[in-house]
Design a protein around this motif. Structure first.
Motif, PDB file in Angstrom:
ATOM      1  N   UNK A  84      21.387 -37.094  54.047  1.00  9.87           N
ATOM      2  CA  UNK A  84      20.924 -37.851  52.904  1.00  9.87           C
ATOM      3  C   UNK A  84      19.488 -37.632  52.584  1.00  9.87           C
ATOM      4  N   UNK A  85      18.838 -37.940  51.301  1.00 10.40           N
ATOM      5  CA  UNK A  85      17.423 -37.813  51.128  1.00 10.40           C
ATOM      6  C   UNK A  85      17.349 -38.682  49.851  1.00 10.40           C
ATOM      7  N   UNK A  86      15.980 -39.101  49.657  1.00  7.54           N
ATOM      8  CA  UNK A  86      15.428 -39.618  48.413  1.00  7.54           C
ATOM      9  C   UNK A  86      15.700 -38.632  47.145  1.00  7.54           C
ATOM     10  N   UNK A 113      20.778 -39.900  48.027  1.00  5.05           N
ATOM     11  CA  UNK A 113      21.574 -38.845  47.600  1.00  5.05           C
ATOM     12  C   UNK A 113      22.032 -38.006  48.641  1.00  5.05           C
ATOM     13  N   UNK A 114      23.306 -37.403  48.585  1.00 11.13           N
ATOM     14  CA  UNK A 114      23.999 -36.973  49.657  1.00 11.13           C
ATOM     15  C   UNK A 114      23.317 -35.171  49.288  1.00 11.13           C
ATOM     16  N   UNK A 169      13.300 -30.521  50.231  1.00 11.48           N
ATOM     17  CA  UNK A 169      14.089 -30.151  51.692  1.00 11.48           C
ATOM     18  C   UNK A 169      13.620 -28.691  52.171  1.00 11.48           C
ATOM     19  N   UNK A 170      12.571 -28.247  51.244  1.00 15.24           N
ATOM     20  CA  UNK A 170      12.228 -26.855  51.654  1.00 15.24           C
ATOM     21  C   UNK A 170      10.748 -27.033  52.568  1.00 15.24           C
ATOM     22  N   UNK A 171      10.206 -28.055  52.864  1.00 18.16           N
ATOM     23  CA  UNK A 171       9.031 -28.544  53.469  1.00 18.16           C
ATOM     24  C   UNK A 171       9.438 -28.244  54.988  1.00 18.16           C
ATOM     25  N   UNK A 172       8.465 -27.530  55.965  1.00 17.06           N
ATOM     26  CA  UNK A 172       8.469 -27.385  57.136  1.00 17.06           C
ATOM     27  C   UNK A 172       7.206 -27.996  57.884  1.00 17.06           C
ATOM     28  N   UNK A 173       7.577 -28.805  58.927  1.00 17.92           N
ATOM     29  CA  UNK A 173       8.767 -29.020  59.611  1.00 17.92           C
ATOM     30  C   UNK A 173       9.370 -29.920  58.831  1.00 17.92           C
ATOM     31  N   UNK A 174      10.591 -29.800  58.587  1.00 15.87           N
ATOM     32  CA  UNK A 174      11.609 -30.733  57.825  1.00 15.87           C
ATOM     33  C   UNK A 174      11.580 -32.153  58.718  1.00 15.87           C
ATOM     34  N   UNK A 175      10.927 -33.183  58.020  1.00 10.64           N
ATOM     35  CA  UNK A 175      11.197 -34.456  58.771  1.00 10.64           C
ATOM     36  C   UNK A 175      12.536 -35.079  58.686  1.00 10.64           C
ATOM     37  N   UNK A 218      15.107 -43.321  51.748  1.00  8.32           N
ATOM     38  CA  UNK A 218      14.870 -43.721  50.329  1.00  8.32           C
ATOM     39  C   UNK A 218      13.477 -43.629  50.126  1.00  8.32           C
ATOM     40  N   UNK A 219      12.330 -43.909  50.993  1.00  8.18           N
ATOM     41  CA  UNK A 219      11.113 -44.008  50.681  1.00  8.18           C
ATOM     42  C   UNK A 219      10.553 -42.740  50.908  1.00  8.18           C
TER      43      UNK A 219
END
Length: 153
Positions: free
Chosen positions: A47-49, A120-121, A54-60, A102-103
């Motif tokens: 899940x994500x906002x 969102x999934x 989702x391409x940012x690294x490191x992925x939080x 969601x934040x």
């Protein structure tokens, strides 16, 4: 007293059952287990906002407690794909995890049944395990926990 794994980890609830502290608990189990009274099956999703990158690294990562099946599976699957990631929060409730996700603080892994409209999934992410949700009862049955009660759940 009936407790749900939304408030305590399934491992803790099993311990409380064994110690006689509670009479019944709703917990997760592996799909190949025969433990407890089956209530529902759930599958893990990422899940994500809505506009999270989702391409940012490191992925939080914002995950549930360390004994959650999705916690270990999420970290393992990212490591196997050599995705640089960082655990930024470890939550003890699904609502806390969804709020942080969601934040926009990171992505999470949870059961599909716990997802709401605030997140969102994500597609194209490593697969996560399925779990069964079951009712466990203590060694000494509580008089209110009858077969009819269990069937109603």
């Amino acid at each position: 007293m009936l407790c749900s794994s939304l408030f305590s980890a399934s491992v803790v609830l099993r311990e409380w059952l064994d110690e006689g502290k509670i009479d019944a608990a709703i917990v997760t189990r592996a799909p190949d287990s025969e433990e407890g009274y089956w209530l529902e099956s759930d599958h893990g999703v990422w899940i994500a906002a809505e506009n999270f990158d989702v391409s940012q690294r490191p992925l939080p990562l914002v995950l549930f407690q360390t004994d959650c099946k999705y916690h270990a599976a999420a970290i393992d699957s990212l490591a196997k794909r050599s995705v640089d990631h960082q655990l930024i929060a470890c939550c003890n409730t699904a609502s806390a995890q969804r709020s942080l996700v969601s934040a926009g603080l990171g992505i999470g892994a949870m059961g599909q049944l716990s997802v709401n409209k605030d997140v969102v999934v994500l597609d194209n992410m490593p697969p996560l395990p399925n779990v069964d949700i079951v009712l466990l009862t203590g060694a000494t049955a509580h008089p209110l926990i009858t077969q009819l009660f269990i069937a109603e759940i």
